[in-house]
Every structure is written in C-alpha cells, then in structure tokens.
Design a protein around this motif. Sequence first.
Motif, mmCIF file in Angstrom:
data_model
loop_
_atom_site.group_PDB
_atom_site.id
_atom_site.type_symbol
_atom_site.label_atom_id
_atom_site.label_comp_id
_atom_site.label_asym_id
_atom_site.label_seq_id
_atom_site.Cartn_x
_atom_site.Cartn_y
_atom_site.Cartn_z
ATOM 1 N N UNK A 39 0.842 -1.200 0.000
ATOM 2 C CA UNK A 39 0.000 0.000 0.000
ATOM 3 C C UNK A 39 0.877 1.250 0.000
ATOM 4 N N UNK A 40 1.913 1.262 0.801
ATOM 5 C CA UNK A 40 2.822 2.406 0.835
ATOM 6 C C UNK A 40 3.553 2.595 -0.480
ATOM 7 N N UNK A 41 3.990 1.504 -1.089
ATOM 8 C CA UNK A 41 4.705 1.574 -2.366
ATOM 9 C C UNK A 41 3.827 2.152 -3.463
ATOM 10 N N UNK A 42 2.509 1.910 -3.366
ATOM 11 C CA UNK A 42 1.570 2.378 -4.384
ATOM 12 C C UNK A 42 0.880 3.672 -3.983
ATOM 13 N N UNK A 43 1.275 4.233 -2.847
ATOM 14 C CA UNK A 43 0.655 5.463 -2.318
ATOM 15 C C UNK A 43 -0.856 5.333 -2.220
ATOM 16 N N UNK A 44 -1.296 4.224 -1.651
ATOM 17 C CA UNK A 44 -2.721 3.974 -1.458
ATOM 18 C C UNK A 44 -2.932 3.378 -0.079
ATOM 19 N N UNK A 45 -4.142 2.977 0.208
ATOM 20 C CA UNK A 45 -4.454 2.381 1.508
ATOM 21 C C UNK A 45 -4.578 0.866 1.395
#
Length: 107
Positions: A67-73
């Motif tokens: 989620x962090x790598x994709x800038x999402x939740x």
Amino acid sequence: MTAGSGSMTPFPFKAQARFADNLYRVRIAAGLDQREAASRAALTRSRLDKIESGEHVPSLDVLIRLAGAYSTSVGELVSGVTWRPGWLEHPESASYVVSGDEPTALS
C-alpha cells in the motif's frame, strides 16, 4: 491456501482473485512495473508476481508495504472482499464475501 500465516481459515479463490486484481490495478494506476513496485515494497519481483497472480496471500506487513509503495491504503487493496461472521449476523456459516458474488461458506 489460508487467510494468513497460522490461520486455518481457507482464503477462497474468488476473494484471492479479487485481491490480486485490485493489486494489479492499483500498481498500474501508480505507473509502476513489477520490478519498481517490488523494490519500493522491499520485495523480490518474483514474490510480487506470486502475490499478483494469486499464488500467495501476503502477510499484513507485506500488505502495508505494498500500500505504501503504491501510495494507497490497505483498504483499497482489499476493496470488495469482506468477512461475514455467520454466527453473529446471519444463521449461515461464516464466509468471505466478494462484491457482486454470493458468500463462500467455510464449514
């Protein structure tokens, strides 16, 4: 395949496929190829490929890193897959529910 390490709850194919589709969709929307996404999440490309293809259900730690790598939740990654506790809300068995599908019973 089980829902997590140490869990004896089977993770049904439809839920697994929905999660893998979400993961792929979010990675593409972020403009990342597998190699870059894996690097950002501190994974090997091979391990990310297994997660995206539904061969492996990631741990919570890996889910958070993705989620962090994709800038999402994390919620976006598991969107459409929920747990319905049968003994609390419904007379049926507990089950995973994938949006648009009938529940997958576990007993």
